[in-house]
Design a protein around this motif. Structure first.
Motif, mmCIF file in Angstrom:
data_model
loop_
_atom_site.group_PDB
_atom_site.id
_atom_site.type_symbol
_atom_site.label_atom_id
_atom_site.label_comp_id
_atom_site.label_asym_id
_atom_site.label_seq_id
_atom_site.Cartn_x
_atom_site.Cartn_y
_atom_site.Cartn_z
ATOM 1 N N PRO A 211 0.945 -1.282 0.040
ATOM 2 C CA PRO A 211 0.183 0.169 0.081
ATOM 3 C C PRO A 211 0.919 1.218 0.094
ATOM 4 N N THR A 212 0.401 2.364 -0.416
ATOM 5 C CA THR A 212 1.088 3.692 -0.743
ATOM 6 C C THR A 212 0.099 4.529 0.498
ATOM 7 N N TYR A 213 0.998 5.133 1.327
ATOM 8 C CA TYR A 213 0.286 6.120 2.195
ATOM 9 C C TYR A 213 0.752 7.466 1.924
ATOM 10 N N ALA A 214 -0.262 8.635 2.388
ATOM 11 C CA ALA A 214 0.047 9.880 2.077
ATOM 12 C C ALA A 214 -0.570 10.432 3.387
ATOM 13 N N VAL A 215 -0.215 11.962 3.382
ATOM 14 C CA VAL A 215 -0.582 12.742 4.281
ATOM 15 C C VAL A 215 -1.289 13.847 3.745
ATOM 16 N N ASP A 216 -2.587 13.957 4.058
ATOM 17 C CA ASP A 216 -3.374 14.949 3.875
ATOM 18 C C ASP A 216 -2.937 16.395 4.551
ATOM 19 N N GLY A 217 -2.341 17.322 3.583
ATOM 20 C CA GLY A 217 -1.779 18.623 4.151
ATOM 21 C C GLY A 217 -2.800 19.703 4.770
ATOM 22 N N ARG A 218 -4.111 19.425 4.695
ATOM 23 C CA ARG A 218 -5.111 20.219 5.090
ATOM 24 C C ARG A 218 -5.089 20.010 6.768
ATOM 25 N N ASP A 219 -4.955 18.527 7.218
ATOM 26 C CA ASP A 219 -5.297 18.326 8.538
ATOM 27 C C ASP A 219 -4.336 17.351 9.127
ATOM 28 N N GLY A 220 -3.156 17.095 8.382
ATOM 29 C CA GLY A 220 -2.397 16.059 8.991
ATOM 30 C C GLY A 220 -2.589 14.569 9.072
ATOM 31 N N ARG A 221 -3.874 14.218 8.523
ATOM 32 C CA ARG A 221 -4.229 12.986 8.510
ATOM 33 C C ARG A 221 -3.554 12.097 7.575
ATOM 34 N N ILE A 222 -3.122 10.790 8.097
ATOM 35 C CA ILE A 222 -2.344 9.754 7.159
ATOM 36 C C ILE A 222 -3.372 8.745 6.667
ATOM 37 N N GLY A 223 -3.381 8.636 5.563
ATOM 38 C CA GLY A 223 -4.357 7.445 4.907
ATOM 39 C C GLY A 223 -3.815 6.702 3.607
ATOM 40 N N GLU A 224 -4.130 5.437 3.528
ATOM 41 C CA GLU A 224 -3.961 4.547 2.458
ATOM 42 C C GLU A 224 -4.570 5.413 1.296
ATOM 43 N N ASP B 137 5.758 7.446 10.637
ATOM 44 C CA ASP B 137 4.706 8.035 10.819
ATOM 45 C C ASP B 137 3.377 7.110 10.751
ATOM 46 N N VAL B 138 3.540 6.346 9.649
ATOM 47 C CA VAL B 138 2.467 5.195 9.251
ATOM 48 C C VAL B 138 2.465 4.048 10.631
ATOM 49 N N LEU B 139 3.598 3.864 10.923
ATOM 50 C CA LEU B 139 3.893 2.912 11.772
ATOM 51 C C LEU B 139 2.933 3.389 13.360
ATOM 52 N N ARG B 140 3.372 4.685 13.531
ATOM 53 C CA ARG B 140 2.934 5.535 14.651
ATOM 54 C C ARG B 140 1.373 5.485 14.739
ATOM 55 N N GLU B 141 0.959 5.635 13.472
ATOM 56 C CA GLU B 141 -0.690 5.644 13.399
ATOM 57 C C GLU B 141 -1.181 4.270 13.603
ATOM 58 N N ARG B 142 -0.725 3.198 13.146
ATOM 59 C CA ARG B 142 -1.001 1.988 13.408
ATOM 60 C C ARG B 142 -1.146 1.427 14.626
ATOM 61 N N VAL B 143 0.028 2.062 15.354
ATOM 62 C CA VAL B 143 0.221 1.812 16.999
ATOM 63 C C VAL B 143 -0.985 2.442 17.580
ATOM 64 N N ARG B 144 -1.263 3.949 17.247
ATOM 65 C CA ARG B 144 -2.333 4.608 17.956
ATOM 66 C C ARG B 144 -3.717 3.850 17.494
ATOM 67 N N ARG B 145 -3.980 3.444 16.462
ATOM 68 C CA ARG B 145 -5.331 2.726 15.940
ATOM 69 C C ARG B 145 -5.471 1.485 16.971
ATOM 70 N N LEU B 146 -4.497 0.785 17.071
ATOM 71 C CA LEU B 146 -4.553 -0.491 17.994
ATOM 72 C C LEU B 146 -4.662 -0.056 19.187
ATOM 73 N N ASN B 147 -4.187 0.772 20.049
ATOM 74 C CA ASN B 147 -4.055 1.122 21.303
ATOM 75 C C ASN B 147 -5.581 1.859 21.577
ATOM 76 N N ARG B 148 -6.247 2.384 20.441
ATOM 77 C CA ARG B 148 -7.652 3.101 20.586
ATOM 78 C C ARG B 148 -8.597 1.971 20.610
ATOM 79 N N ASP B 149 -8.543 0.892 19.796
ATOM 80 C CA ASP B 149 -9.341 -0.039 19.773
ATOM 81 C C ASP B 149 -9.187 -0.989 20.748
ATOM 82 N N ALA B 150 -8.012 -1.289 21.332
ATOM 83 C CA ALA B 150 -7.988 -2.118 22.810
ATOM 84 C C ALA B 150 -8.803 -1.422 23.959
#
Length: 71
Positions: free
Chosen positions: A7-20, A54-67
């Motif tokens: 997958p390719t990931y990018a940062v939305d410069g408008r708000d800093g969100r990272i997405g596939e 940054d992608v790894l950090r976002e994955r960990v943040r999501r896993l923590n939120r889900d847990a």
């Protein structure tokens, strides 16, 4: 864009969100949150490549939120 490989990931410069990067629709690039969720549209001129850390950090943040939500 992703061509069937990794997958390719990018940062939305408008708000800093990272997405596939999922594809292009109507002149916009569609991004989906790391780990899944609702896609959003971003103008291509607002995109920047996401650093692997940054992608790894976002994955960990999501896993923590889900847990936390399951606890």
């Amino acid at each position: 864009m992703s061509g069937g490989g990794a997958p390719t990931y990018a940062v939305d410069g408008r708000d800093g969100r990272i997405g596939e990067v999922m594809g292009r629709v109507g002149g916009y690039v569609q991004l989906r949150p790391v780990g899944g969720g609702r896609e959003w549209d971003c103008p291509p001129e607002e995109l920047a490549e996401a650093a692997p850390a940054d992608v790894l950090r976002e994955r960990v943040r999501r896993l923590n939120r889900d847990a936390r939500s399951r606890a």
